[in-house]
Enzyme design. Structure first.
Site, mmCIF file in Angstrom:
data_model
loop_
_atom_site.group_PDB
_atom_site.id
_atom_site.type_symbol
_atom_site.label_atom_id
_atom_site.label_comp_id
_atom_site.label_asym_id
_atom_site.label_seq_id
_atom_site.Cartn_x
_atom_site.Cartn_y
_atom_site.Cartn_z
ATOM 1 N N ASP A 101 -1.771 6.584 6.483
ATOM 2 C CA ASP A 101 -2.780 5.653 5.997
ATOM 3 C C ASP A 101 -3.016 4.660 7.140
ATOM 4 O OD1 ASP A 101 -4.257 3.620 4.882
ATOM 5 O OD2 ASP A 101 -2.903 3.246 3.194
ATOM 6 N N TRP A 115 0.826 -1.216 0.000
ATOM 7 C CA TRP A 115 0.000 0.000 0.000
ATOM 8 C C TRP A 115 0.854 1.257 0.000
ATOM 9 C CZ3 TRP A 115 -4.320 -1.186 -1.921
ATOM 10 C CH2 TRP A 115 -4.980 -2.364 -1.583
ATOM 11 N N LYS A 172 -12.042 -2.293 6.812
ATOM 12 C CA LYS A 172 -11.201 -3.175 7.614
ATOM 13 C C LYS A 172 -11.531 -3.030 9.090
ATOM 14 C CE LYS A 172 -8.049 -3.523 3.946
ATOM 15 N NZ LYS A 172 -7.463 -2.626 2.968
HETATM 16 C C1 LIG Z 1 -6.955 -2.015 2.009
HETATM 17 C C2 LIG Z 1 -5.972 -0.931 2.120
HETATM 18 C C3 LIG Z 1 -5.942 0.140 1.219
HETATM 19 C C4 LIG Z 1 -6.855 0.229 0.024
HETATM 20 O O1 LIG Z 1 -8.132 0.555 0.399
HETATM 21 P P1 LIG Z 1 -9.301 0.784 -0.669
HETATM 22 O O2 LIG Z 1 -10.375 1.321 0.212
HETATM 23 O O3 LIG Z 1 -9.603 -0.548 -1.265
HETATM 24 O O4 LIG Z 1 -8.828 1.747 -1.681
HETATM 25 C C5 LIG Z 1 -5.025 1.147 1.434
HETATM 26 N N1 LIG Z 1 -4.172 1.104 2.471
HETATM 27 C C6 LIG Z 1 -4.159 0.084 3.352
HETATM 28 C C7 LIG Z 1 -3.204 0.115 4.485
HETATM 29 C C8 LIG Z 1 -5.064 -0.962 3.209
HETATM 30 O O5 LIG Z 1 -5.049 -1.970 4.084
#
Ligand SMILES: *Cc1c(COP(=O)(O)O)cnc(C)c1O
Length: 361
Positions: free
Chosen positions: A172, A103, A196
């Site tokens: 993030d 990511w 998540k």
């Molecule tokens: C799943 C994830 C993403 C991507 O998320 P989307 O909502 O599918 O764009 C980005 N960063 C991390 C750390 C993730 O676990």
């Protein structure tokens, strides 16, 4: 009672059962309106109330100071990979990133569309099995960016890197927001796809310190500006109402259980149970992450062969332990044990792994 399994999928992921039950109960008639949340106007007073309650819960649970704006946006965390540099760029100043996995790599790629990007530390040299220690960002940069939990590799930052006072730290937090108590004021921008650790797919939580909202270049389209959404409490256009509603229910559940400090305690207990199984398996299970970087949320490990891993995933599924296959880029196995995963679920998994080892070594 509905048939329910223990769901270890990495995202979309398990949700608190009481939240789902509440949604089910009020599905056809929300708050006496005679309509489903799916059907009511985002300008109705009933929706407006739940929308703001969801935002207030985020504030309360994260202990957010007043000068932060909470937003519910669309496009996933992946959209923030470019909205961050778009909104925070400063002409002539580089952006600094730490690369701790898939990511982060994607976020770095997007930032490069906006200017000079420096990757000041990376764990790519060892299969992203660790989080670089003692990271310090430079003076005179537009912003600093980290990925606080690396969903694919199962590593997590357990400290906050050094960032000069006037440099905003962006994170993030998609896969570990609210997993433990953190010093929130150290972060200027936080974003997380909800699917998540917060709620269902379809909404992204973005939190931005107010003073950063006017950095955005003038020729930026309206919808791409954080300020558009921040100034209208994410009601500039139609928000993903149902996803926000489910987030609200999930956040209420966290609050009832004692908030983030209580979650942290259970999360640490859950992770320890699984890492103990790995560490006491005499090498039958090999953890991917270095000990000092182990994630509380995604536990990644390998077995001696791919066949054995497949067998383990399949036998687990027969026992109602679902979603244990690792990410295709890493292989092996992964148990995602987000905030909504119960201690009972983790104990059931640990029991199964111990039995599987006895029968297969
Ligand atoms: C799943 C994830 C993403 C991507 O998320 P989307 O909502 O599918 O764009 C980005 N960063 C991390 C750390 C993730 O676990």
């Amino acid at each position: 009672m509905a048939h329910r399994v223990y769901n270890f999928y990495p995202g979309p992921a398990t949700l608190p059962l009481p939240a789902l039950e509440k949604a089910q109960k009020e599905f056809l008639d929300y708050a006496g309106t005679g309509m489903s949340v799916l059907e009511i106007s985002h300008r109705s007073k009933e929706y407006d109330k739940l929308h703001h309650e969801a935002m207030d819960l985020v504030r309360e649970l994260l202990n957010l100071p007043d000068d932060y704006k909470v937003m519910w946006l669309q496009g996933g965390a992946s959209t923030q990979f470019y909205q961050v540099p778009l909104n925070l760029q400063v002409p002539g100043k580089p952006m600094e990133y730490v690369n701790t996995g898939g990511w982060s790599t994607k976020a770095i790629k997007e930032a490069k569309y906006f200017g000079d990007v420096r990757v000041i530390a990376s764990s790519e040299d060892e299969g992203f099995s660790y989080v670089p220690q003692n990271v310090e960002f430079s003076d005179d940069i537009a912003y600093a960016h980290i990925t606080t939990n690396n969903t694919l590799y199962g590593t997590e930052w357990h400290y906050i890197p050094k960032v000069p006072d006037d440099v905003p730290l962006v994170a993030d937090m998609s896969s570990n927001i609210m997993d433990k108590v953190i010093d929130i004021k150290k972060f200027a921008v936080m974003y997380a796809g909800a699917q998540k650790n917060l709620g269902p797919a379809g909404v992204t939580l973005v939190i931005v310190r107010e003073d950063l909202l006017d950095r955005v270049p003038e020729n930026t389209p309206t919808m791409q500006r954080w300020s558009t959404h921040a100034n209208k409490d994410s009601l500039f256009n139609t928000p993903p109402t149902f996803a926000i509603y489910i987030c609200k229910l999930a956040l209420e559940y966290i609050k009832e259980r004692g908030g983030v400090p209580a979650l942290e305690k259970v999360n640490r207990e859950k992770a320890k149970i699984l890492y103990d199984v790995i560490d006491s398996s005499d090498g039958f299970y090999k953890g991917h992450a270095r000990h000092d970087s182990r994630s509380l949320m995604n536990v990644t490990f390998r077995l001696a062969s791919e066949e054995l891993e497949l067998k383990c995933v399949e036998e687990g599924a027969k026992r109602g332990l679902i979603g244990l296959k690792g990410h295709r880029s890493v292989g092996g196995m992964r148990a995602s044990i987000y905030n909504a995963m119960t201690l009972e679920g983790v104990k059931a998994l640990a029991e199964f792994l111990k039995e599987f080892q006895e029968q297969n070594q």
